[in-house]
Design a protein around this motif. Sequence first.
Motif, PDB file in Angstrom:
ATOM      1  N   LEU A   1       0.820  -1.207   0.000  1.00  0.00           N
ATOM      2  CA  LEU A   1       0.000   0.000   0.000  1.00  0.00           C
ATOM      3  C   LEU A   1       0.860   1.265   0.000  1.00  0.00           C
ATOM      4  O   LEU A   1       0.559   2.229  -0.710  1.00  0.00           O
ATOM      5  CB  LEU A   1      -0.933  -0.003   1.209  1.00  0.00           C
ATOM      6  N   LYS A   2       1.896   1.281   0.791  1.00  0.00           N
ATOM      7  CA  LYS A   2       2.774   2.455   0.820  1.00  0.00           C
ATOM      8  C   LYS A   2       3.410   2.692  -0.550  1.00  0.00           C
ATOM      9  O   LYS A   2       3.543   3.831  -1.011  1.00  0.00           O
ATOM     10  CB  LYS A   2       3.853   2.276   1.888  1.00  0.00           C
ATOM     11  N   ALA A   3       3.816   1.608  -1.212  1.00  0.00           N
ATOM     12  CA  ALA A   3       4.456   1.742  -2.525  1.00  0.00           C
ATOM     13  C   ALA A   3       3.473   2.214  -3.590  1.00  0.00           C
ATOM     14  O   ALA A   3       3.808   3.037  -4.446  1.00  0.00           O
ATOM     15  CB  ALA A   3       5.084   0.417  -2.931  1.00  0.00           C
ATOM     16  N   VAL A   4       2.238   1.711  -3.564  1.00  0.00           N
ATOM     17  CA  VAL A   4       1.262   2.064  -4.591  1.00  0.00           C
ATOM     18  C   VAL A   4       0.687   3.453  -4.357  1.00  0.00           C
ATOM     19  O   VAL A   4       0.586   4.268  -5.293  1.00  0.00           O
ATOM     20  CB  VAL A   4       0.131   1.012  -4.637  1.00  0.00           C
ATOM     21  N   VAL A   5       0.298   3.751  -3.122  1.00  0.00           N
ATOM     22  CA  VAL A   5      -0.325   5.045  -2.825  1.00  0.00           C
ATOM     23  C   VAL A   5       0.639   6.191  -3.106  1.00  0.00           C
ATOM     24  O   VAL A   5       0.222   7.281  -3.535  1.00  0.00           O
ATOM     25  CB  VAL A   5      -0.812   5.071  -1.359  1.00  0.00           C
ATOM     26  N   ALA A   6       1.930   5.969  -2.909  1.00  0.00           N
ATOM     27  CA  ALA A   6       2.924   7.020  -3.156  1.00  0.00           C
ATOM     28  C   ALA A   6       3.016   7.403  -4.627  1.00  0.00           C
ATOM     29  O   ALA A   6       3.616   8.429  -4.964  1.00  0.00           O
ATOM     30  CB  ALA A   6       4.286   6.564  -2.655  1.00  0.00           C
ATOM     31  N   GLN A   7       2.427   6.623  -5.518  1.00  0.00           N
ATOM     32  CA  GLN A   7       2.463   6.920  -6.949  1.00  0.00           C
ATOM     33  C   GLN A   7       1.316   7.828  -7.399  1.00  0.00           C
ATOM     34  O   GLN A   7       1.282   8.249  -8.553  1.00  0.00           O
ATOM     35  CB  GLN A   7       2.415   5.624  -7.754  1.00  0.00           C
TER      36      GLN A   7
END
Length: 272
Positions: A127-133
Amino acid sequence: MGSQFFNRLGQFGLGLSLVGTAVSTALYNVDGGHRAVIFDRFVGIKSLVVGEGTHFLIPWVQKPIIFDIRSRPRNVPVVTGSKDLQNVNITLRILFRPVPDSLPKIYNVLGVDYDERVLPSITTEVLKAVVAQFDAGELITQRELVSQKVSEDLTERASQFGLILDDISITHLTFGKEFTHAVELKQVAQQDAEKARFLVEKAEQQKKAAIITAEGDAQAASLIAESLGSAGDGLVELRRIEAAEDIAFNLANSRQITYLPSGQNVLLNLPQ
């Protein structure tokens, strides 16, 4: 003779009881939707996965460990940041189950509570990796795309631990108080702008209507002037006669008006 017979009978019954106890301890059941792995005191966890039904084991030496392989739900809340540095509170609902053939490895590496050890960590990571995009606005307008990317990445990560994810969905998505307040102010500003634009359009329409009315009045005055110029005072006299007829008609229909012949007065008998 009688006492020896009963002693032998008691010993035989005790033997049967011990045999029954040994047989019962050597049996175990695996219910529907479950699988078992066998722990052996001499060789450890066996690689064979035991299916549903009743099975034998060696008492004291072997022990069954039962796993539920049916899909189970789990909610994982995560607090992370968007591309434009906005705080995002997001909750993911995951429907998961273990791969039956991977149960021996899962038990050796993770234990019976494998979901507690794996799902929160990999969900937070993905989630942290995807939301940061994505920007905060894109998280709202492109929610389906965000959910699809989270599902793909999380399914791939879970497969490394022997887990199958049957369904992944975003059930909760909110932002920090500052962003929420800014969105509310933006909505109010947009509403005020729409109202102002409506008032401007209304004023423009009123202006056009006034111009059209003035042009109509000027054209009517011009026509009247032309008529007077061509017909002289005849038009004015015609309008006066029409007005007198309207006045006479209204007076004739009024109950509070009394008509007297010309030169006569109304006589009232007043007391002395």
